[in-house]
Design a protein around this motif. Structure first.
Motif, short mmCIF file in Angstrom:
data_model
loop_
_atom_site.label_atom_id
_atom_site.label_comp_id
_atom_site.label_asym_id
_atom_site.label_seq_id
_atom_site.Cartn_x
_atom_site.Cartn_y
_atom_site.Cartn_z
N CYS A 2 44.63 43.84 44.82
CA CYS A 2 43.84 43.16 43.79
C CYS A 2 43.63 44.11 42.61
O CYS A 2 43.27 45.25 42.82
N CYS A 36 39.46 44.71 42.68
CA CYS A 36 38.76 45.28 43.84
C CYS A 36 39.51 46.51 44.33
O CYS A 36 40.74 46.53 44.31
N CYS A 53 42.68 36.88 45.76
CA CYS A 53 41.92 37.93 46.43
C CYS A 53 40.77 37.28 47.20
O CYS A 53 40.00 36.51 46.64
N CYS A 60 37.10 38.92 45.61
CA CYS A 60 36.53 38.51 44.31
C CYS A 60 36.93 37.08 43.95
O CYS A 60 36.35 36.51 43.03
ZN LIG Z 1 39.57 41.13 44.15
#
Ligand SMILES: [Zn+2]
Ligand SMILES: [Zn+2]
Length: 188
Positions: A3, A6, A28, A31
């Protein structure tokens, strides 16, 4: 694929939902953001919807829209473009592979506002705005140089350089103004 937003999350392809049999983009699970490749962008014809099962973690320690990240395919930093909806937000695109990152909710907002077919304009217009500002500044400086003459022009720019970060620049400007007006009065 990691990601972009993240630190330790990987992107997965959610299973097709009942409503949509279309292959979903990589997303993801932390998030809720999603990565749409250029090929998916070109072929999607407005059929993607954000997968409602992917909600951002309630205790996500950051606002994904405030971050820029790396292309999940390893091409380096994504390029941000501001989308002037209310409230505004940022999209990120990889200039090498053309993939676009949508933070959770951004795809739906783009789709609701019928902006999906013109996405690349966001990057063009923010680039153009910056470019135009720089060009305007250059021609403004050139004009002043030719009116004031190179000597005075250089002297003023030197002074501006000195004063720009000076803690007493307002006082210095006031003194300069005062001296200019004083000498004018005396001369008259
Ligand atoms: Zn993420
Ligand atoms: Zn890329």
């Amino acid at each position: 694929m990691k990601c972009p937003k993240c630190k330790d999350s990987v992107l997965i392809r959610p299973l097709p939902t009942k409503e949509s049999r279309v292959r979903q983009p990589y997303s993801c699970t932390d998030c809720g953001g999603m990565w749409v490749t250029r090929e998916e962008m070109d072929s999607q014809d407005g059929v993607f919807t954000e997968n409602p099962s992917l909600e951002p973690d309630a205790d996500l320690p950051f606002d994904p829209d405030k971050r820029t990240g790396l292309c999940p395919l390893g091409h380096g930093l994504l390029i941000r473009a501001r989308v002037d909806l209310d409230p505004p937000f940022f999209l990120e695109r990889c200039s090498a592979c053309g993939g676009i990152w949508f933070d959770k909710g951004e795809w739906n907002r783009i789709a609701e506002n019928h902006l999906i077919d013109n996405l690349s304009d966001f990057w063009t217009s923010s680039w153009q705005r910056k470019h135009r500002q720089e060009k305007n500044r250059q021609s403004y400086l050139e004009m002043n140089k030719s009116i004031l003459g190179p000597e005075l022009y250089e002297e003023i720019l030197r002074l501006a350089d000195t004063l720009r970060d000076h803690p007493e620049k307002l006082r210095a400007m006031a003194l300069l103004r005062q001296e200019i007006l004083e000498s004018k009065e005396t001369a008259n």
